[in-house]
Design a protein around this motif. Structure first.
Motif, PDB file in Angstrom:
ATOM      1  N   UNK A 293      14.028   4.465 -36.931  1.00  0.00           N
ATOM      2  CA  UNK A 293      13.361   3.261 -37.413  1.00  0.00           C
ATOM      3  C   UNK A 293      11.980   3.562 -37.967  1.00  0.00           C
ATOM      4  N   UNK A 294      11.642   4.843 -38.118  1.00  0.00           N
ATOM      5  CA  UNK A 294      10.336   5.228 -38.637  1.00  0.00           C
ATOM      6  C   UNK A 294      10.436   5.592 -40.111  1.00  0.00           C
ATOM      7  N   UNK A 295       9.364   5.306 -40.850  1.00  0.00           N
ATOM      8  CA  UNK A 295       9.326   5.583 -42.285  1.00  0.00           C
ATOM      9  C   UNK A 295       8.062   6.368 -42.600  1.00  0.00           C
ATOM     10  N   UNK A 296       8.205   7.427 -43.396  1.00  0.00           N
ATOM     11  CA  UNK A 296       7.058   8.236 -43.815  1.00  0.00           C
ATOM     12  C   UNK A 296       6.932   8.201 -45.332  1.00  0.00           C
ATOM     13  N   UNK A 297       5.701   8.186 -45.811  1.00  0.00           N
ATOM     14  CA  UNK A 297       5.402   8.271 -47.236  1.00  0.00           C
ATOM     15  C   UNK A 297       4.754   9.623 -47.505  1.00  0.00           C
ATOM     16  N   UNK A 298       5.330  10.376 -48.432  1.00  0.00           N
ATOM     17  CA  UNK A 298       4.829  11.704 -48.780  1.00  0.00           C
ATOM     18  C   UNK A 298       4.436  11.707 -50.244  1.00  0.00           C
TER      19      UNK A 298
END
Length: 252
Positions: A3-8
């Motif tokens: 349920x986690x989201x990362x922006x790279x």
């Protein structure tokens, strides 16, 4: 971590690409940005999805602060449509480019272009996205081993990364009440296409770096991306305001 989201940022190639894969392997959904390599970015998204992960790609020039508000709106739309969320959990400020020029030869235009992407862009993109960054999340800012060791031609680039390391400590202090951790990862020279790919294609340079590294070889993107990804998990939830050098022991 599903349920986690990362922006790279800068996730279409090199370290950013490898970081996107490392995050996806840990179960995070990933949004990458690209400057101009749309096809490469789409390929990253496709590979993550083929392996059972979730990803999206958005265009962003991190050197143009005037575009950040519109980018935040695009990001919000993607988060809502794809994940039914109004925020994301981890920001990896990775986008950048290299410059090798002696101090006496560095032009103001070169200095400004580095500043816009590597420091001003990071500062104000993070500020713009702060309302979208979830509490108990994190920020990883990519620095450089050049803030510790010095090589001729790196003064302007290294100075920007030094500023990022100071900024990261201030962000950790100010965002700590929200449970947001802020750290920097400082890679050594890696065999990627960064800076024109010299370290990737030049056997003589690779040999020199290997001889100057305690582990005896030049670094690969995967050697560093795993460190970044680990900082975006609960495994390192008590690590905050730190500079972690992932250089294989360069120039000790």
């Amino acid at each position: 971590m599903t349920n986690k989201i990362a922006l790279v940022t800068g996730g279409s190639r090199g370290l950013g690409r490898s970081t996107a894969f490392a995050l996806a392997q840990k179960g995070l959904a990933v949004v990458i940005t690209y400057h101009s390599q749309q096809e490469q970015a789409a390929a990253v998204v496709a590979q993550i999805e083929q392996n059972g992960g979730q990803a999206a790609a958005l265009q962003l020039d991190t050197g143009v602060t005037a575009s950040f508000a519109a980018f935040a709106e695009q990001l919000t739309a993607v988060l809502t449509e794809k994940w039914q969320r109004q925020n994301f959990d981890f920001l990896v400020n990775n986008a950048g480019f290299g410059l090798e020029a002696g101090f006496a030869e560095t032009t103001e235009a070169q200095f400004d272009s580095l500043m816009n992407v590597h420091f001003k862009g990071v500062y104000f993109l993070t500020q713009t996205l702060l309302p979208l960054l979830a509490d108990q999340g994190g920020i990883v800012n990519v620095s450089s081993g050049l803030t510790r060791f010095t090589t001729p031609g790196g003064s302007a680039y290294a100075a920007m990364k030094g500023a990022i390391e100071v900024l990261s400590r201030y962000l950790a202090k100010e965002l700590g009440p929200r449970g947001i951790r802020v750290n920097t990862v400082a890679p050594g020279l890696m065999a990627t296409d960064f800076g024109g790919g010299a370290a990737k294609d030049n056997d003589q340079l690779r040999g020199f770096i290997g001889s100057a590294t305690t582990l005896g070889r030049i670094g690969e993107a995967e050697d560093v991306s795993g460190v970044i990804a680990a900082l975006c998990t609960d495994e390192l939830k008590w690590v905050d305001a730190q500079r972690i050098e992932a250089s294989g022991g360069m120039f000790l």
